[in-house]
Design a protein around this motif. Sequence first.
Motif, PDB file in Angstrom:
ATOM      1  N   SER A  51     -22.687   1.928  -7.984  1.00  8.78           N
ATOM      2  CA  SER A  51     -21.866   2.898  -6.639  1.00  8.78           C
ATOM      3  C   SER A  51     -21.308   3.515  -7.238  1.00  8.78           C
ATOM      4  O   SER A  51     -21.362   5.123  -6.627  1.00  8.78           O
ATOM      5  N   VAL A  52     -20.732   3.949  -8.429  1.00 10.02           N
ATOM      6  CA  VAL A  52     -19.842   4.767  -8.882  1.00 10.02           C
ATOM      7  C   VAL A  52     -20.635   6.417  -9.250  1.00 10.02           C
ATOM      8  O   VAL A  52     -20.399   7.232  -8.773  1.00 10.02           O
ATOM      9  N   THR A  53     -22.150   5.202  -9.952  1.00  8.95           N
ATOM     10  CA  THR A  53     -22.523   6.773 -10.755  1.00  8.95           C
ATOM     11  C   THR A  53     -23.331   7.411  -9.351  1.00  8.95           C
ATOM     12  O   THR A  53     -23.648   8.531  -9.212  1.00  8.95           O
ATOM     13  N   LEU A  54     -24.314   6.481  -8.481  1.00  2.00           N
ATOM     14  CA  LEU A  54     -24.833   7.394  -6.729  1.00  2.00           C
ATOM     15  C   LEU A  54     -23.842   8.138  -6.436  1.00  2.00           C
ATOM     16  O   LEU A  54     -23.947   9.026  -5.870  1.00  2.00           O
ATOM     17  N   LEU A  55     -22.622   7.711  -5.852  1.00  2.18           N
ATOM     18  CA  LEU A  55     -21.095   8.924  -5.989  1.00  2.18           C
ATOM     19  C   LEU A  55     -21.047   9.579  -6.469  1.00  2.18           C
ATOM     20  O   LEU A  55     -21.332  10.902  -5.930  1.00  2.18           O
ATOM     21  N   VAL A  56     -21.247  10.221  -7.598  1.00  3.09           N
ATOM     22  CA  VAL A  56     -21.040  10.706  -8.534  1.00  3.09           C
ATOM     23  C   VAL A  56     -22.193  11.624  -8.355  1.00  3.09           C
ATOM     24  O   VAL A  56     -21.999  12.942  -8.498  1.00  3.09           O
ATOM     25  N   TYR A  57     -23.094  10.801  -8.457  1.00  2.00           N
ATOM     26  CA  TYR A  57     -24.067  11.814  -8.297  1.00  2.00           C
ATOM     27  C   TYR A  57     -25.110  13.215  -7.082  1.00  2.00           C
ATOM     28  O   TYR A  57     -24.342  14.108  -6.894  1.00  2.00           O
ATOM     29  N   MET A  58     -24.255  12.287  -5.968  1.00  6.17           N
ATOM     30  CA  MET A  58     -24.350  13.719  -5.078  1.00  6.17           C
ATOM     31  C   MET A  58     -23.259  13.714  -4.531  1.00  6.17           C
ATOM     32  O   MET A  58     -23.565  14.795  -4.474  1.00  6.17           O
ATOM     33  N   VAL A  59     -22.194  14.033  -5.359  1.00  6.46           N
ATOM     34  CA  VAL A  59     -21.530  14.869  -5.153  1.00  6.46           C
ATOM     35  C   VAL A  59     -21.546  15.430  -6.098  1.00  6.46           C
ATOM     36  O   VAL A  59     -21.096  16.659  -5.832  1.00  6.46           O
TER      37      VAL A  59
END
Length: 65
Positions: free
Chosen positions: A46-54
């Motif tokens: 979840s954190v990785t996908l959020l950071v990736y999209m940002v």
Amino acid sequence: MSSLMERLDSSRRLVCGVCSKIATQFGWSIAVSRIVAAIVLVVNPSVTLLVYMVIAVLMTQRSSY
């Protein structure tokens, strides 16, 4: 195994080009950048996908200037 590394080390964008951009920015191998991203994705998706999209959004905004 070498064909996999050749595919991972290519400069083509797989999704948004985040790993490729990070690797070229810091002088790392693209394959290493993608492998680290995959490991981090498995550990904390979840954190990785959020950071990736940002990062992907910030990269597109910076490149449009």
